[in-house]
Scaffold this motif. Sequence first.
Motif: not given
Length: 343
Positions: A84-111
């Motif tokens: 069964p999937h749950s908020a726990e499995t969601d959080q494992i993936l969010r943590d693994y891929f660091q989805l709280d980091v806004g990548l598009q904003a970083l790309y704009r800054t680096w560019g």
Amino acid sequence: MRLRTASGTCPRLWRALPCPPAELRLDLVLPSGQAFRWRESSPGAWTGVLAGRVWTLRQERDRLWYTVYGEEEEDGRPTGAAKPHSAETDQILRDYFQLDVGLQALYRTWGAADPLFREVADDFPGVRVLRQDPVECLLSFICTSNNHISRITAMIERLCQAFGRRLCCLDGQPFHAFPSLSALTGADAEAQLRALGFGYRAKFVSGSARAVAEGIGAEGLCRLRAAPYAEARRVLCALPGVGTKVADCVCLMALDKAEAVPVDTHVWRIARQRYGAALGGKSLTPRAHQEIGDFFRGLWGSHAGWAQAVLFCADLRKGQEPAGSRDQNWEGCGQDSCRDGPR
């Protein structure tokens, strides 16, 4: 969305997270040499082991879909259904891929700061840095010295089969958890690793596992996430087989040091040839490591290690370097500056 396997395991439960391709591209991130437990099990589907579970991931439009397989029964039969999937499995993936980091904003800054980054950014969106288990990341990257990605992947698979707990079997392929520290600290662990083809790395894998187990422990390794970057790198470099480059890989990919820039001859060449940076003299010394890292931190800012990951991906996919060059990311430490090679 359903996936049936030859073993009889049929994951009926799929769950999705909102995640546009500009924030994550599985096909760019998972085979890029950050982690070694994922394979493309069918077109667009990636199966691997994360947090002691077997997952299949795939992307459709702005959704990241996943399923988690149930473990085998004691008699070896599959449970027959996904967990069964749950908020726990969601959080494992969010943590693994660091989805709280806004990548598009970083790309704009680096560019905005770097015209060379702008040249590749549009073709390589969604390249993120994974947040891995520190023990797994450390022992995996010890295996990367003088090695290439496909061989490292095979070595890690043999390591897990020999020392890790069996999780389940999909399409006739068994999946195992990454070994615990205790599993790798036995008196015959080094000999077993040599028999598995680890060569001189066997001493460093078992030695570092023992040093961590008898020292700060797995929990202490995790606590380095809260330590300053320089302190975390110093602790790691005291371990057998860990030089500056491997320490920086672990700092970046497991210990939340987004400013860590792993430097080898490939990165050194990028700094000198593409950026015209007169850094490092004629050899890749510890001073050169620091100067090159500082150069990129000054250019890209606090997430310099993430920006570097995008350029690596671009090199791999565009074939800008000779065949196998992305694998050379794990080969290029000079012996005068790193302790990752044979002795």
